[in-house]
Design a protein around this motif. Structure first.
Motif, PDB file in Angstrom:
ATOM      1  N   TYR A   1      -7.791  12.667  -7.930  1.00  0.00           N
ATOM      2  CA  TYR A   1      -8.092  13.790  -8.797  1.00  0.00           C
ATOM      3  C   TYR A   1      -7.850  13.444 -10.256  1.00  0.00           C
ATOM      4  CZ  TYR A   1      -7.481  15.750  -4.220  1.00  0.00           C
ATOM      5  OH  TYR A   1      -7.580  15.966  -2.892  1.00  0.00           O
ATOM      6  N   GLY A   2      -7.627  12.148 -10.527  1.00  0.00           N
ATOM      7  CA  GLY A   2      -7.347  11.745 -11.904  1.00  0.00           C
ATOM      8  C   GLY A   2      -5.910  12.062 -12.265  1.00  0.00           C
ATOM      9  N   GLN A   3      -5.516  11.682 -13.451  1.00  0.00           N
ATOM     10  CA  GLN A   3      -4.145  11.939 -13.873  1.00  0.00           C
ATOM     11  C   GLN A   3      -3.938  13.422 -14.102  1.00  0.00           C
ATOM     12  OE1 GLN A   3      -1.594  10.137 -14.069  1.00  0.00           O
ATOM     13  NE2 GLN A   3      -2.223   8.007 -14.104  1.00  0.00           N
ATOM     14  N   ILE A   4      -2.785  13.894 -13.668  1.00  0.00           N
ATOM     15  CA  ILE A   4      -2.508  15.313 -13.857  1.00  0.00           C
ATOM     16  C   ILE A   4      -1.822  15.499 -15.220  1.00  0.00           C
ATOM     17  CG2 ILE A   4      -1.265  17.315 -12.960  1.00  0.00           C
ATOM     18  CD1 ILE A   4      -1.365  15.677 -10.215  1.00  0.00           C
TER      19      ILE A   4
ATOM     20  N   ASN B   1       6.003   8.783  -9.307  1.00  0.00           N
ATOM     21  CA  ASN B   1       6.140   8.432 -10.715  1.00  0.00           C
ATOM     22  C   ASN B   1       4.880   8.705 -11.516  1.00  0.00           C
ATOM     23  OD1 ASN B   1       8.749   7.605 -10.349  1.00  0.00           O
ATOM     24  ND2 ASN B   1       8.158   5.522  -9.788  1.00  0.00           N
ATOM     25  N   ASN B   2       3.947   9.396 -10.853  1.00  0.00           N
ATOM     26  CA  ASN B   2       2.707   9.754 -11.532  1.00  0.00           C
ATOM     27  C   ASN B   2       2.014   8.510 -12.093  1.00  0.00           C
ATOM     28  OD1 ASN B   2       0.762  11.490 -12.281  1.00  0.00           O
ATOM     29  ND2 ASN B   2       1.766  12.144 -14.171  1.00  0.00           N
TER      30      ASN B   2
ATOM     31  N   GLU C   1       0.833  -1.213   0.000  1.00  0.00           N
ATOM     32  CA  GLU C   1       0.000   0.000   0.000  1.00  0.00           C
ATOM     33  C   GLU C   1       0.859   1.251   0.000  1.00  0.00           C
ATOM     34  OE1 GLU C   1      -2.833   0.153   3.211  1.00  0.00           O
ATOM     35  OE2 GLU C   1      -3.620  -1.803   2.614  1.00  0.00           O
ATOM     36  N   HIS C   2       1.876   1.207   0.873  1.00  0.00           N
ATOM     37  CA  HIS C   2       2.767   2.349   1.013  1.00  0.00           C
ATOM     38  C   HIS C   2       3.473   2.617  -0.312  1.00  0.00           C
ATOM     39  CE1 HIS C   2       5.574   5.067   2.957  1.00  0.00           C
ATOM     40  NE2 HIS C   2       6.561   4.423   2.356  1.00  0.00           N
ATOM     41  N   LYS C   3       3.952   1.528  -0.943  1.00  0.00           N
ATOM     42  CA  LYS C   3       4.687   1.641  -2.185  1.00  0.00           C
ATOM     43  C   LYS C   3       3.806   2.277  -3.265  1.00  0.00           C
ATOM     44  CE  LYS C   3       5.758  -1.915  -4.743  1.00  0.00           C
ATOM     45  NZ  LYS C   3       6.208  -3.277  -5.060  1.00  0.00           N
ATOM     46  N   GLN C   4       2.556   1.777  -3.314  1.00  0.00           N
ATOM     47  CA  GLN C   4       1.651   2.303  -4.335  1.00  0.00           C
ATOM     48  C   GLN C   4       1.362   3.773  -4.135  1.00  0.00           C
ATOM     49  OE1 GLN C   4      -1.732  -0.271  -4.511  1.00  0.00           O
ATOM     50  NE2 GLN C   4      -0.534  -1.904  -5.441  1.00  0.00           N
ATOM     51  N   SER C   5       1.171   4.171  -2.865  1.00  0.00           N
ATOM     52  CA  SER C   5       0.820   5.573  -2.653  1.00  0.00           C
ATOM     53  C   SER C   5       2.016   6.472  -2.924  1.00  0.00           C
ATOM     54  CB  SER C   5       0.236   5.798  -1.253  1.00  0.00           C
ATOM     55  OG  SER C   5       1.114   5.320  -0.291  1.00  0.00           O
ATOM     56  N   VAL C   6       3.233   5.968  -2.672  1.00  0.00           N
ATOM     57  CA  VAL C   6       4.413   6.770  -2.994  1.00  0.00           C
ATOM     58  C   VAL C   6       4.582   6.855  -4.510  1.00  0.00           C
ATOM     59  CG1 VAL C   6       6.929   6.872  -2.875  1.00  0.00           C
ATOM     60  CG2 VAL C   6       5.616   6.325  -0.836  1.00  0.00           C
TER      61      VAL C   6
END
Lengths: 209, 110
Positions: free
Chosen positions: B107-110, B100-101, B90-95
């Motif tokens: 908020y969707g992709q920036i 790495n966008n 989970e941590h890895k994904q949120s980082v």
């Protein structure tokens, strides 16, 4: 200083600074192993016996007058709290044992409380069915009166009016009471079911965890 | 590794290494050092804490005329490691999401 001299000096340092024999043995079994296994360059990185010793003492919670060495410990203590969710520490074990005991007591004493519990459930069921029947009876009587009253309207109008009125009154009362009663019963049953199941869950998950 | 290790991550690494096979202090330290510049005096309290919490246990085995202490993961340790791995994922994904966008942000992709 060779390895065994280093270890003797380390042990002596820990002892002189008031570490308990038990803690010294534990620390020595780790660092002793490490020093025996490592290359000379590797174990020299540990610093002098007194440098390593004061680190060990700091981590053990013994103050050696070097406040800097406590910061690492503080960081670890902070991190530790967050991990408690994973660890079955002593308190959790105690709680689990208590729950296990409670479960055993509950199962063993089923003959004692089982009858009472069954009686209570049966009594509640009886009351609900009785109330429901009484209210439905009121409705049925109302309908009967209505039919009779409508027929009498053509023969004896005043009596017919009175009977029809009474029939409407009883039928209406039945509706007024019956709907909330059913809602109340549904709510009570849901509440009872969720209370029982959450209590069971709590007990069982506590034992399984 | 350029990022500091949290105590939780350090625990995860130690448990993972010991889960692969029972190991002793020196070997364990070398393994952990592959990814983080930890010192022996950092690992000792970690091992002690993991043992105190019943996630690891130790036994002594004879090696070249002396006893060497080996560490072994317990069932509780395996359970804890699974939880830690889940947390890490989970941590890895949120980082990664921000760094790495990648993945979906609220908020969707920036």
């Amino acid at each position: 200083m060779d390895r065994s001299e280093y270890l003797v000096a380390l042990r002596q340092y820990l002892f002189q600074n008031g570490m308990s024999t038990e803690d010294i043995e534990e620390a020595m079994s780790f660092y002793g192993d490490f020093i025996m296994d490592s290359t000379p360059e590797e174990y020299q990185r540990l610093g002098s016996p007194s440098e390593l010793g004061s680190k060990i003492l700091a981590e053990n919670g013994t103050f050696t007058g070097n406040p800097g060495s406590f910061q690492m410990e503080a960081a670890f203590v902070g991190g530790q709290n967050r991990q408690d969710q994973y660890y079955n520490n002593a308190a959790d074990d105690q709680a689990r044992r208590n729950k296990m005991l409670l479960l055993i007591i509950l199962v063993v004493t089923i003959p004692v409380w089982g009858g009472v519990a069954f009686g209570l459930v049966a009594a509640a069921f009886g009351i609900i069915v009785g109330l429901g029947a009484a209210v439905l009876g009121l409705g049925a009587a109302g309908i009967a009166l209505l039919i009779e009253g409508i027929r009498d309207l053509f023969t004896v109008p005043p009596v017919g009016l009175a009977l029809t009125g009474a029939g409407f009154l009883m039928f209406g009362l039945c509706g007024v009471i019956f709907v909330p009663l059913i809602r109340l019963v549904i709510r009570f049953v849901k509440w009872a079911a969720s209370t029982v199941s959450s209590a069971l869950n709590n007990l069982l998950s506590g034992v399984r965890a | 590794m350029g990022f500091p290790l949290s105590a939780q991550l350090l625990d995860s690494l130690v448990l993972s290494v010991v889960e692969r096979s029972d190991t002793y202090g020196y070997e364990l330290t070398k393994n952990i050092r592959d990814c983080a510049p930890v010192s022996e005096s950092t690992l000792y309290p970690v091992l002690r804490r993991l043992m105190k919490n019943g996630l690891l246990e130790s036994y002594d085995k004879e090696y070249m005329g002396r006893n060497r202490r080996y560490y072994h993961i317990t069932e509780n340790g395996k359970v804890a490691l699974r939880g830690l791995r889940r947390d890490w994922e989970e941590h890895k994904q949120s980082v990664e999401m921000i760094l790495n966008n990648r993945g979906e942000s609220h908020y969707g992709q920036i």
